[in-house]
Design a protein around this motif. Structure first.
Motif, PDB file in Angstrom:
ATOM      1  N   ARG A  57      14.795 -35.490 -25.767  1.00  0.00           N
ATOM      2  CA  ARG A  57      16.174 -35.799 -26.168  1.00  0.00           C
ATOM      3  C   ARG A  57      17.075 -35.914 -24.939  1.00  0.00           C
ATOM      4  O   ARG A  57      17.952 -36.792 -24.871  1.00  0.00           O
ATOM      5  CB  ARG A  57      16.667 -34.724 -27.126  1.00  0.00           C
ATOM      6  CG  ARG A  57      17.992 -35.037 -27.798  1.00  0.00           C
ATOM      7  CD  ARG A  57      18.309 -34.032 -28.893  1.00  0.00           C
ATOM      8  NE  ARG A  57      17.418 -34.209 -30.047  1.00  0.00           N
ATOM      9  CZ  ARG A  57      16.412 -33.406 -30.344  1.00  0.00           C
ATOM     10  NH1 ARG A  57      16.145 -32.359 -29.585  1.00  0.00           N
ATOM     11  NH2 ARG A  57      15.659 -33.632 -31.409  1.00  0.00           N
ATOM     12  N   GLU A  58      16.875 -35.043 -23.953  1.00  0.00           N
ATOM     13  CA  GLU A  58      17.681 -35.096 -22.738  1.00  0.00           C
ATOM     14  C   GLU A  58      17.403 -36.364 -21.930  1.00  0.00           C
ATOM     15  O   GLU A  58      18.316 -36.956 -21.357  1.00  0.00           O
ATOM     16  CB  GLU A  58      17.388 -33.870 -21.869  1.00  0.00           C
ATOM     17  CG  GLU A  58      17.857 -32.553 -22.470  1.00  0.00           C
ATOM     18  CD  GLU A  58      17.386 -31.365 -21.646  1.00  0.00           C
ATOM     19  OE1 GLU A  58      16.757 -31.594 -20.574  1.00  0.00           O
ATOM     20  OE2 GLU A  58      17.623 -30.212 -22.058  1.00  0.00           O
ATOM     21  N   LEU A  59      16.148 -36.775 -21.879  1.00  0.00           N
ATOM     22  CA  LEU A  59      15.763 -37.907 -21.031  1.00  0.00           C
ATOM     23  C   LEU A  59      15.979 -39.255 -21.700  1.00  0.00           C
ATOM     24  O   LEU A  59      16.404 -40.215 -21.048  1.00  0.00           O
ATOM     25  CB  LEU A  59      14.290 -37.770 -20.632  1.00  0.00           C
ATOM     26  CG  LEU A  59      13.928 -36.580 -19.729  1.00  0.00           C
ATOM     27  CD1 LEU A  59      12.423 -36.449 -19.601  1.00  0.00           C
ATOM     28  CD2 LEU A  59      14.572 -36.733 -18.352  1.00  0.00           C
ATOM     29  N   LEU A  60      15.666 -39.356 -23.009  1.00  0.00           N
ATOM     30  CA  LEU A  60      15.669 -40.654 -23.681  1.00  0.00           C
ATOM     31  C   LEU A  60      16.651 -40.747 -24.840  1.00  0.00           C
ATOM     32  O   LEU A  60      16.816 -41.836 -25.395  1.00  0.00           O
ATOM     33  CB  LEU A  60      14.250 -40.977 -24.187  1.00  0.00           C
ATOM     34  CG  LEU A  60      13.157 -41.091 -23.125  1.00  0.00           C
ATOM     35  CD1 LEU A  60      11.813 -41.375 -23.781  1.00  0.00           C
ATOM     36  CD2 LEU A  60      13.485 -42.168 -22.108  1.00  0.00           C
ATOM     37  N   GLY A  61      17.254 -39.645 -25.245  1.00  0.00           N
ATOM     38  CA  GLY A  61      18.238 -39.714 -26.307  1.00  0.00           C
ATOM     39  C   GLY A  61      17.722 -39.201 -27.641  1.00  0.00           C
ATOM     40  O   GLY A  61      16.526 -38.957 -27.835  1.00  0.00           O
ATOM     41  N   ASP A  62      18.652 -39.047 -28.577  1.00  0.00           N
ATOM     42  CA  ASP A  62      18.337 -38.480 -29.895  1.00  0.00           C
ATOM     43  C   ASP A  62      17.385 -39.359 -30.696  1.00  0.00           C
ATOM     44  O   ASP A  62      16.490 -38.862 -31.377  1.00  0.00           O
ATOM     45  CB  ASP A  62      19.629 -38.278 -30.694  1.00  0.00           C
ATOM     46  CG  ASP A  62      20.529 -37.223 -30.059  1.00  0.00           C
ATOM     47  OD1 ASP A  62      19.985 -36.322 -29.409  1.00  0.00           O
ATOM     48  OD2 ASP A  62      21.756 -37.317 -30.215  1.00  0.00           O
ATOM     49  N   ASP A  63      17.578 -40.692 -30.652  1.00  0.00           N
ATOM     50  CA  ASP A  63      16.749 -41.590 -31.460  1.00  0.00           C
ATOM     51  C   ASP A  63      15.282 -41.511 -31.043  1.00  0.00           C
ATOM     52  O   ASP A  63      14.384 -41.481 -31.892  1.00  0.00           O
ATOM     53  CB  ASP A  63      17.249 -43.032 -31.342  1.00  0.00           C
ATOM     54  CG  ASP A  63      18.609 -43.221 -31.994  1.00  0.00           C
ATOM     55  OD1 ASP A  63      18.872 -42.535 -32.996  1.00  0.00           O
ATOM     56  OD2 ASP A  63      19.405 -44.036 -31.504  1.00  0.00           O
ATOM     57  N   ALA A  64      15.043 -41.501 -29.734  1.00  0.00           N
ATOM     58  CA  ALA A  64      13.657 -41.437 -29.252  1.00  0.00           C
ATOM     59  C   ALA A  64      13.012 -40.112 -29.666  1.00  0.00           C
ATOM     60  O   ALA A  64      11.853 -40.089 -30.089  1.00  0.00           O
ATOM     61  CB  ALA A  64      13.619 -41.596 -27.738  1.00  0.00           C
TER      62      ALA A  64
END
Length: 668
Positions: A349-356
């Motif tokens: 979540r920190e690196l690629l975001g909530d959707d990923a």
């Protein structure tokens, strides 16, 4: 044009991804039919992703890895590592400038004091100090070494220099531990000794762990746990956290120019002047490299951006890039959805975001969702369809094919003739002599009451009797011959043909349970396929289309059955193989006369046994058409020349029409 995607942070207004096991299985049907393997089908779905009931897209691993690489490239194009060197060099230059300014102020004050001896001494001291500053080496380590023994005029410059050294030591030590307390920033000799004791104990823990002995993890954490605020649960987690930090530091050094790397290494040696501590850290690094070779200690990154990073920023960037690499490795090597659960979803979540992170979490649950719904099961480490899964895949195949039919072909194709039989129609008629006495008691009593009026007892007469209507009973015995030669997948014919087989099996078992359906697959040789084996049936990696052997097995299956008998053959090739009188397989392309004649002899045997052969031909060539015409002339069956898109229409409609004709003949 490549598809465009937009992503936004979760704000509570978006709807979650709505996915259930039945919807998932619907989208998995074609993959299951094509691959014939649950694990392979799930791997394919993991790669490509899926949609929920509302059409929302759940990214697969392919798209996720594209985003991961885009994120990594964006970081590399935005920043550069020159700032690590420049940050330290600029700070040292500022300290030197402040010291020179203090020297000038001290000299000026002495010269204006009116004390000649003080002024002369100030000039001598200023000359000596400026000379030492002028003669300082250009490299960082040399400057730090010289300033370490330099007698500062400026107390503020000295304070800034000592503060910078503490900060650099702290940042360098963070490659091993993540202790951020004030005590770490101002290490006393006692603190340094405790650090060395911790490093020695840690190396001992690691060596015992590698030797398979009890590493004494709990005792180690009781004594030195304050160095590890992450509070690892076991020795493996502790060592992995440390390995990640040290690998990130090594990656930063690998990514620098040779000059930058040499100067930073010399600076590190200068700051970590305690030889025992240096040895312990080198020993730890060597042990961790052996234990975690997958950390890719030789990794380097090509930073091309304009934004310089300081030491702490660079180390964080290296940690992020290392985690992106580890995540990419995990995604590339995941062989089943459960393997994705190993990912740290918070880090994703920190690196690629909530959707990923949401997509990855849902993908990791695919197997569990299907198992809990009773559609698949794990047998000795291999995923297989359950009986419910077999029915579901047949139902999905049948639904897909019926959906594509023309409106005039959709439906149950009911007939109007009724008569004796055991299948109820839930309609009634007055009893006539000779009818089976399937009495509808409710309607019979109602007729009597209507005739006599209210009152009990109710007196019954023959004219009151009303019986249930029943359908004519018909029975059809069918063998589906499915071409499994290499040409079927090469021409994209395999999946439509197998879907027809699954749909036909489900149609017969659910709507015509008294009918018989046998399955024969043929390529170089033929084999009987059971209903349980059908979902896993796949093409054979051999050459040859052995219709001769297929007709033989089909005829043997139908010899044990009653009713109208037919063979439905789906093929895209000529007969190129047959079984010799000695039981050997003979193959030749193009077909030879012996193969054609052996095949036609078996067709004649089928004809004598009153077995009709209906052939559905895909990608017909002139030679194939000539053979099929010769075969249908001998047998009296029919040939349909179609495409893989329309194959299901032809087969299902023809089967239902055949069923209807049988019922009409029986009724007549």
């Amino acid at each position: 044009m490549a598809p465009r995607f937009s992503y936004s942070r979760w704000d509570g207004t978006q709807r979650g991804f709505d996915l259930d096991a039945d919807l998932l299985f619907d989208q998995l049907t074609d993959e299951l039919l094509y691959h014939g393997d649950v694990d392979a089908a799930l791997r394919r779905m993991m790669q490509e992703g899926m949609r929920d009931a509302d059409g929302n897209r759940l990214d697969g691993l392919r798209r996720m890895m594209e985003r991961l690489r885009e994120e990594r490239q964006d970081r590399l194009e935005r920043s550069n590592l020159g700032g690590v060197y420049d940050e330290i060099a600029d700070e040292l230059d500022d300290i030197v400038d402040e010291e020179r300014h203090a020297i000038e102020n001290a000299l000026r004050d002495a010269e204006h004091s009116g004390d000649q001896r003080r002024a002369d001494a100030a000039r001598t001291t200023a000359t000596d100090r400026n000379m030492r500053l002028d003669l300082m080496p250009d490299d960082l380590a040399g400057k730090v070494r010289e300033l370490g023994s330099y007698d500062f005029e400026s107390a503020e410059a000295q304070r800034r220099f000592e503060q910078m050294l503490d900060k650099l030591r702290e940042q360098l030590m963070q490659q091993t531990v993540d202790q951020m307390s004030d005590g770490m920033q101002n290490m006393t000799p006692g603190d340094m000794q405790r650090m060395k004791d911790m490093m020695a104990a840690l190396n001992e823990v690691l060596e015992k762990h590698q030797a398979g002995e009890d590493p004494g993890f709990d005792e180690f954490m009781d004594e030195f746990g304050d160095f590890f605020p992450e509070n690892p649960d076991n020795v493996e987690e502790l060592l992995e956290q440390m390995a990640r930090r040290m690998a990130a530091m090594q990656a930063m050094l690998n990514s620098m120019t040779p000059e930058q790397r040499a100067q930073l290494q010399q600076l590190s040696d200068q700051l970590m002047e305690d030889m025992d501590l240096q040895w312990q850290m080198q020993q730890l690094g060597s042990n961790l490299q052996q234990m975690f070779p997958q950390m890719n200690w030789g990794q380097s990154y090509d930073f091309e951006g304009q934004d310089p990073m300081g030491m702490s920023q660079a180390m964080q960037a290296m940690a992020d890039l290392g985690d992106l690499d580890q995540l990419e490795h995990l995604l590339q090597n995941a062989t089943n959805p459960g393997a994705l659960a190993e990912a740290d979803m918070d880090r994703v979540r920190e690196l690629l975001g909530d959707d990923a992170a949401a997509s990855l979490e849902r993908l990791s649950q695919l197997t569990k969702m299907l198992e809990e719904s009773g559609l698949i099961e794990n047998k000795e480490g291999r995923l297989e369809l359950t009986p419910r899964g077999l029915r579901a895949i047949g139902s999905n195949a049948l639904r897909d094919l019926f959906t594509s039919l023309r409106k005039e072909h959709v439906g149950q194709h009911e007939i109007h003739q009724t008569g004796q039989g055991h299948e109820r129609t839930y309609q009634t008629k007055p009893y006539e002599f000779g009818d089976p006495f399937e009495l509808d008691l409710h309607r019979t009593i109602r007729n009597a009451i209507r005739r006599t009026g209210h009152g009990t007892p109710v007196q019954l007469e023959p004219d009151d009797f009303e019986i249930e209507r029943t359908e004519h009973l018909t029975r059809s015995s069918t063998v589906l011959m499915l071409d499994l030669s290499m040409s079927m997948p090469m021409r994209d014919n395999f999946l439509p043909a197998k879907k027809v087989a699954m749909a036909l099996h489900h149609l017969i078992s659910s709507q015509f349970p008294r009918d018989y359906l046998g399955l024969v697959g043929f390529s170089e040789t033929a084999r009987i396929i059971t209903a349980d084996q059908l979902p896993e049936a796949s093409w054979d990696f051999v050459y040859g289309t052995n219709m001769h052997h297929g007709f033989t097995l089909a005829r043997q299956l139908l010899a044990k059955q009653t009713g109208s008998k037919q063979i439905i053959m789906i093929t895209d090739g000529e007969p190129t193989a047959h079984i010799t009188p000695h039981g050997d397989v003979y193959f030749n392309y193009p077909p030879v006369r012996e193969t054609v004649e052996a095949t036609l002899r078996e067709v004649v045997r089928c004809t004598r046994d009153q077995i009709r052969i209906n052939t559905f031909v895909l990608d017909a060539t002139s030679a194939l058409e000539a053979f099929i015409e010769q075969m249908t002339e001998l047998n009296g069956g029919r040939a349909f020349y179609t495409t893989n898109e329309a194959l299901g229409d032809y087969v299902l409609v023809d089967f239902l029409e055949h069923r209807r004709r049988m019922t009409r003949r029986r009724a007549g």
